[in-house]
Design a protein around this motif. Structure first.
Motif, mmCIF file in Angstrom:
data_model
loop_
_atom_site.group_PDB
_atom_site.id
_atom_site.type_symbol
_atom_site.label_atom_id
_atom_site.label_comp_id
_atom_site.label_asym_id
_atom_site.label_seq_id
_atom_site.Cartn_x
_atom_site.Cartn_y
_atom_site.Cartn_z
ATOM 1 N N ILE A 118 0.843 -1.192 0.000
ATOM 2 C CA ILE A 118 0.000 0.000 0.000
ATOM 3 C C ILE A 118 0.885 1.251 0.000
ATOM 4 O O ILE A 118 0.401 2.366 0.186
ATOM 5 N N TYR A 119 2.199 1.018 -0.193
ATOM 6 C CA TYR A 119 3.157 2.126 -0.268
ATOM 7 C C TYR A 119 3.921 2.037 -1.591
ATOM 8 O O TYR A 119 5.144 1.826 -1.604
ATOM 9 N N PRO A 120 3.223 2.177 -2.729
ATOM 10 C CA PRO A 120 3.908 2.030 -4.023
ATOM 11 C C PRO A 120 5.008 3.056 -4.234
ATOM 12 O O PRO A 120 5.945 2.805 -4.993
ATOM 13 N N GLU A 121 4.935 4.207 -3.554
ATOM 14 C CA GLU A 121 5.985 5.202 -3.710
ATOM 15 C C GLU A 121 7.292 4.756 -3.070
ATOM 16 O O GLU A 121 8.367 5.291 -3.364
ATOM 17 N N LEU A 122 7.226 3.733 -2.214
ATOM 18 C CA LEU A 122 8.430 3.154 -1.627
ATOM 19 C C LEU A 122 8.839 1.876 -2.346
ATOM 20 O O LEU A 122 9.985 1.707 -2.737
ATOM 21 N N ALA A 123 7.891 0.957 -2.481
ATOM 22 C CA ALA A 123 8.223 -0.375 -2.989
ATOM 23 C C ALA A 123 8.094 -0.489 -4.504
ATOM 24 O O ALA A 123 8.752 -1.328 -5.114
ATOM 25 N N GLY A 124 7.242 0.344 -5.103
ATOM 26 C CA GLY A 124 6.939 0.187 -6.512
ATOM 27 C C GLY A 124 5.584 -0.472 -6.672
ATOM 28 O O GLY A 124 5.179 -1.314 -5.866
ATOM 29 N N LYS A 125 4.873 -0.115 -7.692
ATOM 30 C CA LYS A 125 3.527 -0.639 -7.911
ATOM 31 C C LYS A 125 3.557 -2.148 -8.088
ATOM 32 O O LYS A 125 4.384 -2.688 -8.814
ATOM 33 N N GLY A 126 2.660 -2.841 -7.372
ATOM 34 C CA GLY A 126 2.563 -4.288 -7.482
ATOM 35 C C GLY A 126 3.574 -5.059 -6.661
ATOM 36 O O GLY A 126 3.587 -6.290 -6.690
ATOM 37 N N GLN A 127 4.433 -4.351 -5.912
ATOM 38 C CA GLN A 127 5.423 -5.028 -5.084
ATOM 39 C C GLN A 127 4.805 -5.435 -3.736
ATOM 40 O O GLN A 127 3.581 -5.369 -3.571
ATOM 41 N N LEU A 207 6.149 7.387 5.676
ATOM 42 C CA LEU A 207 7.059 7.394 4.532
ATOM 43 C C LEU A 207 8.362 8.097 4.879
ATOM 44 O O LEU A 207 9.458 7.615 4.541
ATOM 45 N N LYS A 208 8.273 9.226 5.574
ATOM 46 C CA LYS A 208 9.471 9.983 5.949
ATOM 47 C C LYS A 208 10.360 9.163 6.870
ATOM 48 O O LYS A 208 11.595 9.120 6.693
ATOM 49 N N ASN A 209 9.767 8.499 7.849
ATOM 50 C CA ASN A 209 10.555 7.694 8.782
ATOM 51 C C ASN A 209 11.260 6.553 8.074
ATOM 52 O O ASN A 209 12.424 6.251 8.355
ATOM 53 N N TRP A 210 10.554 5.885 7.142
ATOM 54 C CA TRP A 210 11.192 4.766 6.432
ATOM 55 C C TRP A 210 12.397 5.255 5.624
ATOM 56 O O TRP A 210 13.457 4.625 5.647
ATOM 57 N N THR A 214 16.306 4.145 6.229
ATOM 58 C CA THR A 214 16.995 3.405 5.168
ATOM 59 C C THR A 214 17.948 4.286 4.372
ATOM 60 O O THR A 214 18.403 3.890 3.305
ATOM 61 N N ASP A 215 18.251 5.472 4.905
ATOM 62 C CA ASP A 215 19.154 6.408 4.222
ATOM 63 C C ASP A 215 18.701 6.704 2.803
ATOM 64 O O ASP A 215 19.511 6.784 1.872
ATOM 65 N N GLY A 216 17.393 6.819 2.631
ATOM 66 C CA GLY A 216 16.871 7.197 1.323
ATOM 67 C C GLY A 216 16.557 6.043 0.414
ATOM 68 O O GLY A 216 16.040 6.232 -0.688
ATOM 69 N N THR A 217 16.849 4.797 0.842
ATOM 70 C CA THR A 217 16.502 3.635 0.028
ATOM 71 C C THR A 217 14.998 3.453 0.067
ATOM 72 O O THR A 217 14.407 3.365 1.140
ATOM 73 N N THR A 218 14.353 3.371 -1.059
ATOM 74 C CA THR A 218 12.891 3.331 -1.085
ATOM 75 C C THR A 218 12.332 1.926 -1.006
ATOM 76 O O THR A 218 11.145 1.737 -0.809
ATOM 77 N N SER A 219 13.152 0.889 -1.177
ATOM 78 C CA SER A 219 12.612 -0.462 -1.244
ATOM 79 C C SER A 219 12.143 -0.926 0.115
ATOM 80 O O SER A 219 12.726 -0.631 1.143
ATOM 81 N N VAL A 220 11.046 -1.663 0.111
ATOM 82 C CA VAL A 220 10.573 -2.352 1.299
ATOM 83 C C VAL A 220 10.413 -3.813 0.913
ATOM 84 O O VAL A 220 10.542 -4.201 -0.220
ATOM 85 N N GLY A 221 10.125 -4.644 1.904
ATOM 86 C CA GLY A 221 9.861 -6.042 1.603
ATOM 87 C C GLY A 221 11.070 -6.939 1.638
ATOM 88 O O GLY A 221 10.950 -8.128 1.435
ATOM 89 N N SER A 222 12.283 -6.424 1.896
ATOM 90 C CA SER A 222 13.469 -7.269 1.939
ATOM 91 C C SER A 222 13.863 -7.633 3.359
ATOM 92 O O SER A 222 14.719 -8.466 3.572
ATOM 93 N N SER A 223 13.242 -7.002 4.333
ATOM 94 C CA SER A 223 13.548 -7.288 5.731
ATOM 95 C C SER A 223 12.383 -6.798 6.562
ATOM 96 O O SER A 223 11.603 -5.948 6.135
ATOM 97 N N TRP A 224 12.242 -7.381 7.762
ATOM 98 C CA TRP A 224 11.141 -6.933 8.626
ATOM 99 C C TRP A 224 11.214 -5.433 8.873
ATOM 100 O O TRP A 224 10.242 -4.713 8.764
#
Length: 582
Positions: A118-127, A207-210, A214-224
């Motif tokens: 539900i955060y496509p701006e971080l993970a990418g659409k469909g991720q 979104l800001k906290n993530w 992550t030092d600006g890394t937008t990906s989620v889903g690779s770690s808890w």
């Protein structure tokens, strides 16, 4: 172990019963896990009930948990079910109650899962998002406690100055059951369109906290949660693996991580670090479930249920013991080779200066990518008479490194008086020999660095600097190794040796060669430009300072592989670079 923990707060969440849903079946060992942890906290650490938050959902089909409902009334905290709302509320309450420098312990036993982000701006659409699965996920109004939310809850705690420990006895994904075992997760990606409303924080704050964490890394889903030194995280397994619960010793079900964690703590006779705890738990779980490898992130040298950082010696762990042979959790990737010898100490042992405490000496006979097999040496073969049982998880200290990895150091005490950079103030000239003698004594028995002998070439040199500090040189003094070590400080010689060992291991990693590895043909690598496209001329790469590039790693084998990318930094640190799925 500590007998009193007046500044410890605990949040315990155990979910066996899940409201009917398409992905997550009810479990049988999670509430029992939480009861086991609660009993340890109260009996061993004397944790007051008012400092413990407990949210459980017993499985009504499990008659062995009938006592749970009869004892819940004893808690001073109101008993609440682990719904999404109640879990978030409990986090808020614990954060508000604890004060800076207090300890906060969070233990979750239940399902972990993946759902369409539900955060496509971080993970990418469909991720994917990952998250904990509250008991009321049920219908489409149900919500996960997603990784982005969980990270913000932890950040609020650490921002307040709380010392946080998180135990997650769950997995990111799962599969079918095996016999009397259950996997705490679902193999299916939840694609339902669920509510995007969060009770943790407004969307912009999440979104800001993530991005901050992550030092600006937008990906989620690779770690808890993002890797951080601000808290300790012990997770039941890696992202691609499953977390099991099973009938331990053929009796009641428990999560493998929780059971062996409490077993280790109750059997320990001295303070443990989280690394020592992880090593023993890892060995026990791997012997039963080879495809489940617990993960430790954060301050591994912090004392369990404590704030102290304990000095530890570099050790590996005994994973298996059979027929006078042991399996160690280190191999080619750590630079081991046949003939390397280790001294094995008793389980939970943390002081390795006393050789009389050694249980056995083993010699490596076969080396794989990340494991090694070693035989127990008799006294006649250069070992010793075995003293007691060799236990899973026991620490093994290298006493004889592979010949090509041993580094030699020259202790140079011939500096002259003068004002140049390589000379000393007059009052330090006569103090060189005595200061370096303490380093000579500290070098004994470390297995990685030895004093250079006549006719040999030295890799490092230790001398005294103009300000009365120890300096380590590789041609020139090595920078970025840490704060200066004053000769007068009693622990400086030991720290000098630790830094020499660190350099030796750092340079051993630099020299790793994949030619003899079984993974030589299993991985393919490609360096891409800032648009993730191949370079026009890959044989003549030109990369400008500050330019972003991407490394694509492809698994070309027919089995799942766990890949780590290491960054050898100019600070002499080695950090792991998180990988983003494609």
């Amino acid at each position: 172990m500590t007998e009193q923990a007046p500044n410890l707060y605990a949040l315990l969440i155990g979910i066996d019963y899940y409201k009917p849903n398409l992905s997550y079946r009810s479990l049988k060992g999670c509430v029992r896990d939480i009861n086991l942890v609660e009993d340890y906290l109260k009996r061993t650490l004397n944790l007051p009930t008012e400092k413990l938050w407990k949210l459980t959902s017993p499985n009504p089909e499990d008659p062995t948990l009938a006592e749970v409902r009869s004892t819940q009334a004893e808690s001073a905290q109101p008993q609440r079910l682990p719904t999404y709302e109640n879990i978030v509320t409990a986090f808020h309450e614990v954060t508000a109650a604890a004060q800076p420098n207090d300890l906060v312990y969070i233990h979750y036993s239940g399902h972990g899962g993946k759902s369409t982000t539900i955060y496509p701006e971080l993970a990418g659409k469909g991720q994917e998002d990952e998250g904990l699965v509250p008991m009321d996920l049920g219908d489409l109004e149900g919500r996960y406690l997603r990784d982005v939310e969980f990270a913000t809850l932890l950040k609020r705690m650490t921002d307040k100055g709380l010392l946080v420990t998180v135990i997650l006895d769950s997995c990111h994904s799962g599969g079918a059951t095996r016999g009397d075992c259950e996997i705490r997760g679902s193999s299916e990606l939840d694609t339902a369109e669920r509510s995007q409303d969060s009770l943790v924080a407004p969307r912009d704050e999440l979104l800001k906290n993530w991005l901050t964490l992550t030092d600006g890394t937008t990906s989620v889903g690779s770690s808890w949660v993002p890797q951080s030194r601000d808290y300790v995280l012990l997770a039941a397994c890696r992202p691609t693996e499953s977390a099991y619960e099973y009938a331990v010793n053929g009796k009641e079900r428990h999560g493998a991580l929780t059971y062996w964690m409490i077993d280790t703590l109750t059997s320990s006779t001295s303070a443990l670090t989280y690394k020592a705890l992880h090593d023993r738990v890892n060995a026990k779980i791997q012997s039963k479930f080879p495809a489940q490898l617990p993960m430790l992130m954060g301050e591994g040298d912090r004392a369990v249920f404590g704030s102290d950082r304990l000095s530890t010696q570099y050790t590996v762990s005994v994973m298996q013991v059979a027929n006078q042979q042991v399996t160690l959790n280190a191999g080619l990737a750590q630079g081991l080779s046949t003939g390397t010898r280790f001294a094995i100490y008793p389980l939970n042992f943390t002081t390795f200066a006393d050789k009389q405490k050694q249980v056995a000496v083993v010699e490596v006979t076969e080396v794989a990518a990340s494991t090694a097999f070693a035989k127990v040496l008799t006294a006649e073969a250069g070992g010793m008479d075995v003293k007691g049982a060799i236990e899973q998880g026991a620490p093994a200290v290298m006493i004889s490194a592979p010949v090509d990895l041993v580094r030699r150091v020259r202790l140079f005490d011939q500096k002259q008086a003068g004002t140049n950079e390589n000379e000393l103030p007059p009052d330090w000239v006569d103090r060189q020999t005595a200061a370096l003698e303490t380093v000579r004594q500290a070098l004994k028995g470390n297995g990685w660095v030895v004093e250079v002998q006549e006719g040999e070439e030295a890799h490092y040199q230790v001398a005294i600097g103009r300000d009365g500090e120890y300096e380590i040189c590789i041609g020139m003094p090595v920078k970025n190794l840490g704060l200066p070590l004053k000769v007068e400080a009693p622990d400086s010689p030991a720290v000098v040796v630790n830094r020499l060992i660190h350099l030796a291991k750092y340079q051993a990693v630099q020299a790793l060669d994949n030619v003899a590895s079984e993974l030589t043909d299993a991985l393919e690598f490609e360096l891409l430009d800032h648009n993730k496209q191949p370079f026009a001329n890959p044989t003549n790469l030109v990369i400008k300072q500050g330019e972003v590039v991407h490394l694509r790693v492809k698994n070309a084998s027919d089995q799942a592989l766990n890949v780590a990318v290491l960054d050898l930094e100019p600070t002499w640190a080695i950090s792991q670079i998180p990988l983003e799925g494609m």
